[in-house]
Write an enzyme that holds these catalytic residues in place. Structure first.
Site, PDB file in Angstrom:
ATOM      1  N   ALA A 228      -1.619 -24.111  -4.767  1.00 14.66           N
ATOM      2  CA  ALA A 228      -2.995 -24.539  -4.518  1.00 14.66           C
ATOM      3  C   ALA A 228      -3.543 -25.386  -5.655  1.00 14.66           C
ATOM      4  O   ALA A 228      -4.513 -26.103  -5.482  1.00 14.66           O
ATOM      5  CB  ALA A 228      -3.878 -23.305  -4.331  1.00 14.66           C
ATOM      6  N   LYS A 229      -2.916 -25.283  -6.823  1.00 10.37           N
ATOM      7  CA  LYS A 229      -3.319 -26.042  -8.010  1.00 10.37           C
ATOM      8  C   LYS A 229      -4.825 -25.968  -8.246  1.00 10.37           C
ATOM      9  O   LYS A 229      -5.492 -26.970  -8.456  1.00 10.37           O
ATOM     10  CB  LYS A 229      -2.813 -27.487  -7.923  1.00 10.37           C
ATOM     11  N   ARG A 230      -5.356 -24.761  -8.210  1.00 13.29           N
ATOM     12  CA  ARG A 230      -6.765 -24.551  -8.439  1.00 13.29           C
ATOM     13  C   ARG A 230      -7.087 -24.584  -9.929  1.00 13.29           C
ATOM     14  O   ARG A 230      -6.192 -24.466 -10.770  1.00 13.29           O
ATOM     15  CB  ARG A 230      -7.199 -23.198  -7.842  1.00 13.29           C
TER      16      ARG A 230
END
Lengths: 271, 271
Positions: A92-94
């Site tokens: 998700a590369k949050r």
């Protein structure tokens, strides 16, 4: 999942393969489009066919989010479907400030039951640590990515000659441990993986970029493996789109097995 | 929305206020919890009461994602509800390689109709440009954030004394223009906003951190305003949680108006 459980599975399957689930409606076999939830049917069959060879699955959240609320439901169903002894990664590369990161963590670790989530480091400590407060859950922090744009900022050297990705490795090791923190380390540069391994000897690395993105598996193992393997090597398109006919499941299985056999040799050689 | 449309609205309303929509089920007035979709009811009333004073709304995507598929539906409904002449910001802080970024862009710009999305720069050019290919849509790139962790990496100086956030400003100006690229610039350091303004004279800045996070509006205007205002100053909690009783809408209106009046004075002073 704990680090020792993950390593036990790697040994048991003689594999450090992560299968990336990037289900694109324009690429999945057309016969699935008649089904009620084509993305779910696609992922289900891929998982069933490759579970013998994979120690991790990595749904790419964008592919689900692109389908709106329904995609979100599908994602939750796919996560539930993955056998509990296999490590799950929400790609998700949050990365956001504390209270927002906490909400993302709850979404992926509690509402759903992912073992880990990929996180971007730009906003620093208080954007990362909220994800580290969940027992047996993991942050996989972007360190050195495999895309062309990784050259833009990640390799900028500070006044002591330390590249940004090295600062990320160094600082973040004060936030998490090898038991709850992994790093994304791109496979396109073997010698750089060696450098990262020196900077983080114990941590697991999630290595994208083998296959379609062009890295070499043997280079990755040579430079990156540690005494508990320390590697999850991802392949997405090379496996899941090995065929776009009705045999896509079997074709995926064959590609996954091929990689697993290579991995077995490398585990025998280096472990 | 184009830059001149945005500026026209700023002039018309004498405001550069962005209202941040962070709808937390633990914080919204308890009488709303009986409703079918409390988050929607909350956002609806906030929007209706503040639309006279706001030129932008910024839903924080984490607060919707935390509610799963249903939250995603609510987000789409909230976006549709916002009057079309008001600028909309999907505060998602996405950032991934090209084909994945393209999917995120489609989700926010096509499936929903947001005017802009916040994006993290760590992965470089090919993680940002896919968002810039949509007509009259905007990237709001993280440059200098207002959280404590911003000190970890964003201020690291390279061998020429250039801080990372300055490299982000410099490189990204080759990717986008003042007509499709804004920057997130934290309000906690007035003099730094001046530095960023020098490096990006024409671009709009989205400024979080006024109010609950502690920045001063007059400092921001003094150091950050340009000839077409060039500022969207966000307030979330100070407005939306001004009251947790049945009067929350009116209380939010009052806080929004208070900020708008301050902004009117600053626009009169500096524009």
């Amino acid at each position: 999942m704990t680090r020792s459980e993950l390593f036990a599975q790697i040994q048991q399957k003689s594999s450090f393969l992560c299968v990336g689930l990037d289900p694109d409606l324009n690429k999945i076999p057309s016969h699935l489009l008649k089904e009620k939830d084509p993305v779910f049917s696609f992922c289900k069959q891929i998982i069933e066919e490759t579970a013998d060879f994979a120690v991790a699955y990595k749904p790419n959240i964008a592919f689900f989010e692109a389908l709106g609320a329904r995609g979100w439901e599908t994602l939750a169903k796919v996560e539930e479907l993955i056998p509990k002894d296999i490590f799950t990664i929400a790609d998700a590369k949050r990365g956001d400030i504390g209270n927002t990161s906490k909400l993302y963590a709850k979404a992926f670790f509690e509402s759903m039951d992912f073992d880990s989530i990929t996180v971007a480091p730009y906003m620093g400590e208080d954007s990362v640590t909220p994800f580290l407060e969940f027992e047996n859950k993991w942050v996989i922090l972007l360190a050195l990515t495999s895309n062309k744009g990784s050259l833009d900022f990640q390799l900028i050297q500070d006044q002591n000659g330390k590249a940004l990705y090295q600062s990320v490795l160094e600082k973040s090791q004060a936030w998490g441990t090898p038991d709850n923190l992994m790093y994304v380390v791109g496979a396109t540069r073997g010698e750089l993986i060696g450098k990262v391994r020196k900077a983080a000897p114990e941590h697991f690395f999630l290595v994208p970029g083998v296959g379609a993105q062009g890295g070499s598996l043997s280079e990755v193992a040579k430079y990156g493996m540690n005494s508990s393997c320390g590697l999850l090597v991802n392949s997405s398109r090379g496996i899941i789109y090995a065929s776009n006919g009705k045999d896509f499941g079997k074709a995926a299985r064959k590609e996954a097995e091929k990689l697993q056999l290579e991995m077995k040799d490398l585990l025998d050689k280096y472990l």
